[in-house]
Design a protein around this motif. Structure first.
Motif, PDB file in Angstrom:
ATOM      1  N   LEU A  38      80.319 -23.017  52.820  1.00  0.00           N
ATOM      2  CA  LEU A  38      81.675 -22.519  52.597  1.00  0.00           C
ATOM      3  C   LEU A  38      81.827 -21.989  51.168  1.00  0.00           C
ATOM      4  N   GLN A  39      81.222 -22.684  50.213  1.00  0.00           N
ATOM      5  CA  GLN A  39      81.291 -22.212  48.830  1.00  0.00           C
ATOM      6  C   GLN A  39      80.513 -20.918  48.666  1.00  0.00           C
ATOM      7  N   ALA A  40      79.331 -20.835  49.308  1.00  0.00           N
ATOM      8  CA  ALA A  40      78.522 -19.620  49.219  1.00  0.00           C
ATOM      9  C   ALA A  40      79.229 -18.439  49.867  1.00  0.00           C
ATOM     10  N   ALA A  41      79.919 -18.701  50.979  1.00  0.00           N
ATOM     11  CA  ALA A  41      80.649 -17.628  51.653  1.00  0.00           C
ATOM     12  C   ALA A  41      81.758 -17.087  50.762  1.00  0.00           C
ATOM     13  N   ALA A  42      82.424 -17.978  50.030  1.00  0.00           N
ATOM     14  CA  ALA A  42      83.499 -17.548  49.130  1.00  0.00           C
ATOM     15  C   ALA A  42      82.952 -16.804  47.918  1.00  0.00           C
ATOM     16  N   ASP A  43      81.805 -17.259  47.406  1.00  0.00           N
ATOM     17  CA  ASP A  43      81.251 -16.673  46.182  1.00  0.00           C
ATOM     18  C   ASP A  43      80.461 -15.398  46.447  1.00  0.00           C
ATOM     19  N   ARG A  44      79.668 -15.389  47.513  1.00  0.00           N
ATOM     20  CA  ARG A  44      78.713 -14.302  47.752  1.00  0.00           C
ATOM     21  C   ARG A  44      79.216 -13.274  48.751  1.00  0.00           C
ATOM     22  N   ARG A  45      80.228 -13.604  49.518  1.00  0.00           N
ATOM     23  CA  ARG A  45      80.836 -12.702  50.500  1.00  0.00           C
ATOM     24  C   ARG A  45      79.778 -12.038  51.405  1.00  0.00           C
ATOM     25  N   PRO A  46      79.118 -12.837  52.243  1.00  0.00           N
ATOM     26  CA  PRO A  46      78.087 -12.278  53.120  1.00  0.00           C
ATOM     27  C   PRO A  46      78.685 -11.342  54.172  1.00  0.00           C
ATOM     28  N   ASP A  47      77.844 -10.469  54.688  1.00  0.00           N
ATOM     29  CA  ASP A  47      78.252  -9.575  55.773  1.00  0.00           C
ATOM     30  C   ASP A  47      78.089 -10.235  57.135  1.00  0.00           C
ATOM     31  N   GLN A  70      89.544 -18.035  56.221  1.00  0.00           N
ATOM     32  CA  GLN A  70      89.492 -17.245  54.991  1.00  0.00           C
ATOM     33  C   GLN A  70      88.817 -15.897  55.163  1.00  0.00           C
ATOM     34  N   SER A  71      88.188 -15.637  56.319  1.00  0.00           N
ATOM     35  CA  SER A  71      87.391 -14.429  56.453  1.00  0.00           C
ATOM     36  C   SER A  71      87.185 -14.078  57.920  1.00  0.00           C
ATOM     37  N   GLN A  72      86.912 -12.797  58.166  1.00  0.00           N
ATOM     38  CA  GLN A  72      86.531 -12.328  59.495  1.00  0.00           C
ATOM     39  C   GLN A  72      85.046 -11.988  59.551  1.00  0.00           C
ATOM     40  N   VAL A  73      84.251 -12.574  58.645  1.00  0.00           N
ATOM     41  CA  VAL A  73      82.822 -12.315  58.622  1.00  0.00           C
ATOM     42  C   VAL A  73      82.203 -12.659  59.984  1.00  0.00           C
ATOM     43  N   PRO A  74      81.322 -11.808  60.523  1.00  0.00           N
ATOM     44  CA  PRO A  74      80.672 -12.133  61.795  1.00  0.00           C
ATOM     45  C   PRO A  74      79.844 -13.406  61.679  1.00  0.00           C
ATOM     46  N   ILE A  75      79.933 -14.260  62.686  1.00  0.00           N
ATOM     47  CA  ILE A  75      79.210 -15.532  62.699  1.00  0.00           C
ATOM     48  C   ILE A  75      78.322 -15.579  63.939  1.00  0.00           C
ATOM     49  N   LEU A  76      77.021 -15.683  63.712  1.00  0.00           N
ATOM     50  CA  LEU A  76      76.053 -15.840  64.794  1.00  0.00           C
ATOM     51  C   LEU A  76      75.555 -17.275  64.761  1.00  0.00           C
ATOM     52  N   VAL A  77      75.917 -18.052  65.786  1.00  0.00           N
ATOM     53  CA  VAL A  77      75.485 -19.442  65.859  1.00  0.00           C
ATOM     54  C   VAL A  77      74.022 -19.489  66.288  1.00  0.00           C
TER      55      VAL A  77
END
Length: 228
Positions: A38-47, A70-77
């Motif tokens: 979660l911290q990395a997603a906030a800091d690095r803003r992955p695609d 916090q985001s609509q980033v695509p998530i592949l489980v």
């Protein structure tokens, strides 16, 4: 360049995924647990986020929910959990796709490419008329909501993507190969049975008479068309 966040607590698997992704020009970050992710997603803003569900500090479904807040980033489980109920739970929480361990790297790359193209498609949707109304159902592509007879209809991420492609090209024939490539990836270009199955699902959920569709039209041997 596409930035990928790999979230998994298996170091060998993470190492293999990072090497394969970087070899294909992806930028890659990794996280061994939900809090770090979660911290990395906030800091690095992955695609794109590749997410295991069995994390040491929190359940992956909770990570999906917090990412979605916090985001609509695509998530592949990417998970060893294979029961359909667990897959549905992850998709309902906001995941875009689900791949079960063990998997081939080619399958992972194909799914990753598909969710990446889906994001680009959604950006294109934002530039066109995103609310579609017919006599039987309404579709709001930006809000990802479909209603039929005043009742919300649940569509899977794949069904949404297929519908989006057709609506973006409304009134025009979309070839089978184009649909397969945009929704599933280039390695699925001959799997026309996928289209038959998913179009049947969409018709059952949206058309007033699925056996006589008025909006989700098949052009035999060629492709499909959406008529508003």
């Amino acid at each position: 360049m596409t930035r990928v966040l790999v979230v998994d607590d298996e170091p060998q698997l993470v190492r293999a995924m990072v090497i394969s992704l970087r070899a294909r020009t992806y930028e890659v970050d990794s996280a061994p647990d939900g809090g770090t992710a979660l911290q990395a997603a906030a800091d690095r803003r992955p695609d794109v986020v590749l997410l295991d569900l069995g994390l040491p500090d929190m359940d992956g479904v909770d990570v999906i929910k917090r990412l979605r807040a916090q985001s609509q980033v695509p998530i592949l489980v990417v998970s060893a959990r294979h029961y359909s109920g667990e897959k549905v739970q992850a998709l309902d929480a906001g995941a875009d796709d689900y791949i079960t361990k063990p998997f081939s790297m080619n399958e992972l790359l194909a799914r990753l490419g598909a969710v990446t193209r889906r994001t680009l498609a959604q950006s294109a949707v934002a530039q066109c008329d995103t609310l579609v109304e017919t006599e039987g159902f309404t579709v709001d592509l930006l809000a990802k909501k479909a209603r039929r007879g005043g009742v919300n209809i649940r569509l899977t991420p794949t069904e949404w993507h297929l519908l989006e492609v057709l609506i973006r090209n409304r009134g025009r024939l979309v070839g089978q190969r184009q649909l397969l490539q945009e929704v599933w990836g280039s390695s699925y270009e001959t799997q026309t049975n996928y289209l038959r199955v998913y179009m049947a699902h969409l018709r059952r959920k949206l058309e007033l008479d699925p056996s006589r569709p008025r909006h989700l039209i098949t052009v035999s041997g060629m492709g499909y068309r959406f008529d508003a």
